[in-house]
Design a protein around this motif. Structure first.
Motif, mmCIF file in Angstrom:
data_model
loop_
_atom_site.group_PDB
_atom_site.id
_atom_site.type_symbol
_atom_site.label_atom_id
_atom_site.label_comp_id
_atom_site.label_asym_id
_atom_site.label_seq_id
_atom_site.Cartn_x
_atom_site.Cartn_y
_atom_site.Cartn_z
ATOM 1 N N THR A 117 0.844 -1.198 0.000
ATOM 2 C CA THR A 117 0.000 0.000 0.000
ATOM 3 C C THR A 117 0.872 1.238 0.000
ATOM 4 O O THR A 117 1.766 1.368 0.843
ATOM 5 C CB THR A 117 -0.900 0.041 1.257
ATOM 6 O OG1 THR A 117 -1.683 -1.148 1.303
ATOM 7 C CG2 THR A 117 -1.806 1.261 1.251
ATOM 8 N N VAL A 118 0.611 2.154 -0.931
ATOM 9 C CA VAL A 118 1.316 3.434 -0.930
ATOM 10 C C VAL A 118 0.377 4.502 -0.391
ATOM 11 O O VAL A 118 -0.789 4.588 -0.775
ATOM 12 C CB VAL A 118 1.869 3.820 -2.329
ATOM 13 C CG1 VAL A 118 2.973 2.852 -2.748
ATOM 14 C CG2 VAL A 118 0.788 3.881 -3.379
ATOM 15 N N VAL A 119 0.911 5.278 0.552
ATOM 16 C CA VAL A 119 0.179 6.394 1.135
ATOM 17 C C VAL A 119 0.727 7.646 0.476
ATOM 18 O O VAL A 119 1.886 8.014 0.677
ATOM 19 C CB VAL A 119 0.360 6.448 2.667
ATOM 20 C CG1 VAL A 119 -0.392 7.648 3.238
ATOM 21 C CG2 VAL A 119 -0.092 5.148 3.311
ATOM 22 N N MET A 120 -0.095 8.289 -0.337
ATOM 23 C CA MET A 120 0.341 9.433 -1.121
ATOM 24 C C MET A 120 0.274 10.722 -0.310
ATOM 25 O O MET A 120 -0.741 11.013 0.327
ATOM 26 C CB MET A 120 -0.522 9.577 -2.373
ATOM 27 C CG MET A 120 -0.515 8.365 -3.293
ATOM 28 S SD MET A 120 1.127 7.883 -3.885
ATOM 29 C CE MET A 120 1.639 9.387 -4.693
ATOM 30 N N THR A 121 1.364 11.491 -0.375
ATOM 31 C CA THR A 121 1.427 12.811 0.223
ATOM 32 C C THR A 121 2.129 13.739 -0.755
ATOM 33 O O THR A 121 2.778 13.292 -1.692
ATOM 34 C CB THR A 121 2.208 12.813 1.558
ATOM 35 O OG1 THR A 121 3.606 12.615 1.287
ATOM 36 C CG2 THR A 121 1.719 11.735 2.506
ATOM 37 N N GLY A 122 2.028 15.036 -0.513
ATOM 38 C CA GLY A 122 2.824 15.995 -1.271
ATOM 39 C C GLY A 122 2.043 16.809 -2.278
ATOM 40 O O GLY A 122 0.839 17.011 -2.160
ATOM 41 N N LEU A 123 2.784 17.275 -3.274
ATOM 42 C CA LEU A 123 2.287 18.202 -4.284
ATOM 43 C C LEU A 123 2.466 17.615 -5.682
ATOM 44 O O LEU A 123 3.485 17.007 -5.958
ATOM 45 C CB LEU A 123 3.056 19.524 -4.201
ATOM 46 C CG LEU A 123 2.939 20.286 -2.869
ATOM 47 C CD1 LEU A 123 3.938 21.413 -2.805
ATOM 48 C CD2 LEU A 123 1.528 20.785 -2.653
ATOM 49 N N HIS A 124 1.571 17.744 -6.512
ATOM 50 C CA HIS A 124 0.254 18.330 -6.506
ATOM 51 C C HIS A 124 -0.739 17.227 -6.800
ATOM 52 O O HIS A 124 -0.521 16.420 -7.679
ATOM 53 C CB HIS A 124 0.161 19.430 -7.562
ATOM 54 C CG HIS A 124 0.961 20.670 -7.193
ATOM 55 N ND1 HIS A 124 0.444 21.677 -6.416
ATOM 56 C CD2 HIS A 124 2.228 21.016 -7.466
ATOM 57 C CE1 HIS A 124 1.347 22.647 -6.266
ATOM 58 N NE2 HIS A 124 2.446 22.268 -6.889
ATOM 59 N N VAL A 144 -3.735 4.944 -1.155
ATOM 60 C CA VAL A 144 -4.526 5.777 -0.258
ATOM 61 C C VAL A 144 -3.885 7.161 -0.223
ATOM 62 O O VAL A 144 -2.709 7.319 -0.564
ATOM 63 C CB VAL A 144 -4.659 5.189 1.173
ATOM 64 C CG1 VAL A 144 -5.330 3.836 1.149
ATOM 65 C CG2 VAL A 144 -3.319 5.108 1.862
ATOM 66 N N VAL A 145 -4.656 8.141 0.180
ATOM 67 C CA VAL A 145 -4.184 9.524 0.174
ATOM 68 C C VAL A 145 -4.268 10.083 1.594
ATOM 69 O O VAL A 145 -5.284 9.916 2.276
ATOM 70 C CB VAL A 145 -5.039 10.405 -0.769
ATOM 71 C CG1 VAL A 145 -4.543 11.835 -0.768
ATOM 72 C CG2 VAL A 145 -5.039 9.829 -2.174
ATOM 73 N N ALA A 146 -3.194 10.739 1.989
ATOM 74 C CA ALA A 146 -3.189 11.472 3.256
ATOM 75 C C ALA A 146 -3.773 12.849 2.968
ATOM 76 O O ALA A 146 -3.084 13.731 2.448
ATOM 77 C CB ALA A 146 -1.773 11.570 3.802
ATOM 78 N N LYS A 147 -5.048 13.037 3.296
ATOM 79 C CA LYS A 147 -5.729 14.253 2.855
ATOM 80 C C LYS A 147 -5.190 15.528 3.487
ATOM 81 O O LYS A 147 -5.271 16.589 2.888
ATOM 82 C CB LYS A 147 -7.235 14.138 3.029
ATOM 83 C CG LYS A 147 -7.738 13.998 4.432
ATOM 84 C CD LYS A 147 -9.264 13.829 4.416
ATOM 85 C CE LYS A 147 -9.799 13.524 5.780
ATOM 86 N NZ LYS A 147 -11.232 13.258 5.737
ATOM 87 N N GLU A 148 -4.607 15.454 4.679
ATOM 88 C CA GLU A 148 -4.046 16.646 5.322
ATOM 89 C C GLU A 148 -2.602 16.922 4.887
ATOM 90 O O GLU A 148 -2.055 17.966 5.207
ATOM 91 C CB GLU A 148 -4.067 16.479 6.843
ATOM 92 C CG GLU A 148 -5.462 16.333 7.410
ATOM 93 C CD GLU A 148 -5.435 15.813 8.827
ATOM 94 O OE1 GLU A 148 -5.425 16.672 9.742
ATOM 95 O OE2 GLU A 148 -5.418 14.584 9.021
ATOM 96 N N ALA A 149 -2.005 15.971 4.173
ATOM 97 C CA ALA A 149 -0.603 16.082 3.777
ATOM 98 C C ALA A 149 -0.437 16.077 2.258
ATOM 99 O O ALA A 149 0.624 15.747 1.738
ATOM 100 C CB ALA A 149 0.206 14.941 4.410
ATOM 101 N N THR A 150 -1.504 16.425 1.561
ATOM 102 C CA THR A 150 -1.495 16.484 0.097
ATOM 103 C C THR A 150 -2.250 17.746 -0.307
ATOM 104 O O THR A 150 -3.248 18.096 0.317
ATOM 105 C CB THR A 150 -2.214 15.259 -0.508
ATOM 106 O OG1 THR A 150 -1.646 14.071 0.040
ATOM 107 C CG2 THR A 150 -2.094 15.229 -2.011
#
Length: 183
Positions: A117-124, A144-150
């Motif tokens: 599982t990759v947890v996506m963070t960052g831009l954009h 999955v996406v880290a909504k506070e860190a993307t």
């Protein structure tokens, strides 16, 4: 939320040029504390942290024609922002295109680490996070996406990006609190 299956955090383009420099993004600055919190928790729990960083060759990379000079290899602009505390146990994957997978060793690194599982963070969310997520999905990783860190340049771009990830890759977006509990 269930426990994540063998996760790793992918940190996309949290570089000096994206947060403070050539392509500075105020919304990028806003996610720094949440990103740092998530990375600290991941490191503490033994979850790999992998930085997927633009690292361009001046004068020849295609992206520079669209976006101008940014994240040029060997410059301060191409360095991870200090607030994220890049450390020896983290991994750095330089990239010359939007996706962290395109002609890099990210896939083999994830496989060697046993990541599912990759947890996506960052831009954009609507560009580099989106393209990296697309390749992750096509290579068989759960996304999955880290909504506070993307984030993205605008709220609209962010919402478009997150909606696309949900629709096309089944990627759910979670808070830091939910993700940390699921590590």
């Amino acid at each position: 939320m269930e426990k994540l299956n063998k996760p790793a955090i992918l940190v996309v383009d949290m570089l000096n040029d994206f947060v403070y420099g050539a392509l500075a993004c105020d919304r990028g600055k806003a996610i720094v504390p949440a990103t740092a919190q998530l990375l600290d928790a991941a490191r503490e729990k033994g979850v790999p942290v992998i930085f997927c960083n633009d690292c361009h060759r001046k004068g020849i990379d295609r992206e520079l024609k669209l976006w101008g000079d940014h994240a040029i290899a060997g410059t301060e602009g191409a360095q991870v922002i200090p607030e994220l505390k890049l450390c020896d146990k983290d991994y750095v994957v330089p990239k010359r295109r939007y996706s962290g997978f395109f002609q890099t060793d990210l896939d083999i690194l994830l496989k060697e680490l046993g990541v599912q599982t990759v947890v996506m963070t960052g831009l954009h969310a609507h560009m580099c996070v989106r393209h990296t997520s697309a390749d992750a999905y096509c290579l068989g990783y759960d996304v999955v996406v880290a909504k506070e860190a993307t984030d993205s340049f605008t709220e609209e771009d962010y919402n478009i990006g997150i909606a696309y990830l949900k629709t096309c890759y089944g990627a759910d977006a979670y808070s830091n609190e939910e993700l940390i509990a699921a590590f």
